[in-house]
Enzyme design. Sequence first.
Site, PDB file in Angstrom:
ATOM      1  N   GLU A 117     -14.461  24.031 -93.665  1.00  0.00           N
ATOM      2  CA  GLU A 117     -15.806  23.527 -93.990  1.00  0.00           C
ATOM      3  C   GLU A 117     -16.003  22.112 -93.459  1.00  0.00           C
ATOM      4  O   GLU A 117     -16.280  21.183 -94.228  1.00  0.00           O
ATOM      5  CB  GLU A 117     -15.992  23.513 -95.519  1.00  0.00           C
ATOM      6  N   PRO A 118     -15.857  21.895 -92.161  1.00  0.00           N
ATOM      7  CA  PRO A 118     -15.985  20.526 -91.650  1.00  0.00           C
ATOM      8  C   PRO A 118     -17.429  20.039 -91.655  1.00  0.00           C
ATOM      9  O   PRO A 118     -18.352  20.784 -91.315  1.00  0.00           O
ATOM     10  CB  PRO A 118     -15.474  20.645 -90.211  1.00  0.00           C
ATOM     11  N   GLY A 119     -17.624  18.818 -92.077  1.00  0.00           N
ATOM     12  CA  GLY A 119     -18.950  18.218 -92.036  1.00  0.00           C
ATOM     13  C   GLY A 119     -18.924  17.008 -91.115  1.00  0.00           C
ATOM     14  O   GLY A 119     -19.393  17.031 -89.969  1.00  0.00           O
ATOM     15  N   ARG A 120     -18.301  15.955 -91.629  1.00  0.00           N
ATOM     16  CA  ARG A 120     -18.275  14.680 -90.912  1.00  0.00           C
ATOM     17  C   ARG A 120     -17.722  14.798 -89.488  1.00  0.00           C
ATOM     18  O   ARG A 120     -18.283  14.227 -88.547  1.00  0.00           O
ATOM     19  CB  ARG A 120     -17.394  13.702 -91.691  1.00  0.00           C
ATOM     20  N   CYS A 141     -34.767  -5.165-101.330  1.00  0.00           N
ATOM     21  CA  CYS A 141     -34.478  -6.236-102.294  1.00  0.00           C
ATOM     22  C   CYS A 141     -33.213  -5.972-103.079  1.00  0.00           C
ATOM     23  O   CYS A 141     -33.252  -5.668-104.280  1.00  0.00           O
ATOM     24  CB  CYS A 141     -35.668  -6.417-103.221  1.00  0.00           C
ATOM     25  N   GLU A 142     -32.100  -6.012-102.416  1.00  0.00           N
ATOM     26  CA  GLU A 142     -30.773  -5.859-103.031  1.00  0.00           C
ATOM     27  C   GLU A 142     -29.822  -6.718-102.213  1.00  0.00           C
ATOM     28  O   GLU A 142     -29.850  -6.665-100.977  1.00  0.00           O
ATOM     29  CB  GLU A 142     -30.266  -4.406-102.904  1.00  0.00           C
ATOM     30  N   GLY A 165     -13.074  17.724 -94.585  1.00  0.00           N
ATOM     31  CA  GLY A 165     -12.376  16.478 -94.900  1.00  0.00           C
ATOM     32  C   GLY A 165     -11.747  15.752 -93.741  1.00  0.00           C
ATOM     33  O   GLY A 165     -11.318  14.600 -93.897  1.00  0.00           O
ATOM     34  N   TYR A 224     -20.037   2.448-100.004  1.00  0.00           N
ATOM     35  CA  TYR A 224     -18.569   2.523 -99.917  1.00  0.00           C
ATOM     36  C   TYR A 224     -17.962   1.321 -99.206  1.00  0.00           C
ATOM     37  O   TYR A 224     -16.790   1.368 -98.831  1.00  0.00           O
ATOM     38  CB  TYR A 224     -18.124   3.736 -99.093  1.00  0.00           C
ATOM     39  N   ARG A 237     -24.155   4.285 -96.461  1.00  0.00           N
ATOM     40  CA  ARG A 237     -22.686   4.226 -96.492  1.00  0.00           C
ATOM     41  C   ARG A 237     -22.125   2.807 -96.568  1.00  0.00           C
ATOM     42  O   ARG A 237     -21.214   2.550 -97.367  1.00  0.00           O
ATOM     43  CB  ARG A 237     -22.088   4.980 -95.298  1.00  0.00           C
TER      44      ARG A 237
END
Length: 416
Positions: free
Chosen positions: A273-276, A343-344, A239, A316, A312
């Site tokens: 548990e680091p990811g980012r 196409c969005e 986190g 977000y 992302r």
Amino acid sequence: MDYFNYTDGQLFAENVPVETIASEFGTPCYVYSRATFERHYKAYDNALGDHPHLVCYAVKANSNIAVLNVLAKLGSGFDIVSIGELERVLAAGGDPSKVVFSGVGKQPHEMRRALEVGVHCFNVESEAELYRLNDVAAKMGLVAPISLRVNPDVDAGTHPYISTGLKENKFGIDIQRAPDVYELAKGLKNLAIKGVDCHIGSQLTEVRPFLDALDRVLVLVDILKDKGIELKHLDLGGGLGVRYNQETPPEPSEYASEIIAKLKGRELTLIMEPGRSIAANAGIMLTRVEFLKCTEHRDFAVIDGAMNDLLRPSLYSAWQDIVPVKPRVTGEKRTYDLVGPVCETGDFLGKDRELILEAGDLLAVRSAGAYGFAMSSNYNSRNRPAEVMVDGDKLHLIRQRESIADQIALEKIIAE
Ligand SMILES: Cc1ncc(COP(=O)(O)O)c(C=O)c1O
Ligand SMILES: N[C@@H](CCCC[NH3+])C(=O)O
């Protein structure tokens, strides 16, 4: 700190000009720096120092097996949420005894495989999961190591989609109920209670919410001790945030030292548990400007990267820095929306960016190493990008660009 820097007016990944990578492998393309991955992993490992610990990199952030292998070679453990992630860790040479298995919906076949290879711990998220795991372990004649993921009800102060530690979130077990659930687990013969786990959200930019969560978890640890349930480890999840724009998240050293201070006098191994914070700034995504489309209302740069490659910003409204690989010194600076070919209306990688651009220019989206390729899709039948790892002056293609044949390989026309 990362290893993507400008020298002589152009962006380098470690010792390689990024333009060379785009010429060799095309765009869009993810580029990772091995030295940055290593630096970030070591920042955690060193920060935890002599305190008994296990850094379990969160595979979901970037699950390319070359990335996992680089980390495994440094002794990293892994946090997984599916059998797919477990098989990736094994294929990358990771040690299953350093794997923690998180997630709210583990299936029996996933539990079986994890027990078979001997994972370090299952982070169990509900009573129903306790019963299921106990059954699976019993059938195999094994005992499953467990911790309960508790939900401490603290506000992580982050985007609502990536906040996980509030009562209304689907994750974990209400901390107030946790003592009873531990009692239940104690009564199940094929489970062995090892620890406690919590993960309150992602992209946190302050230490405070982690410390609040830790305080609540330590109260639980003491309650359990009084009940004769002695825990060996405390898993604080991941986190920790990174700097995408103006954020000033704490360094792992600051974060870890405050946590370790609170654990003084206790014999609890600390799992993180680091990811980012390991992967985000170890990667960029390269994309090329196809057209400039300047209208009465807005100026668009149509690029060859899109929301299917990097979700992302669309999902977000996340802001990621987008920089020219060879910044132009002359030309007209305009305020562009950087939009992809999907196409969005929501297909953009950046909005309102002041840049001097021409068609054909190469751009780098920074901080794209985490939740970038991992969240990519084939929407609009676009081939997912290539991934390249830079190691000093060497280039390694660690995932080739998909082909149309790859995309349709699993599909079948019905006869007649
Ligand atoms: C259980 C668990 N552990 C670790 C992580 C990694 O989080 P981050 O990438 O924010 O460090 C996540 C994702 O938020 C998670 O759900
Ligand atoms: N995918 C999210 C993070 C999710 C964290 C997973 N629990 C992001 O890009 O920010």
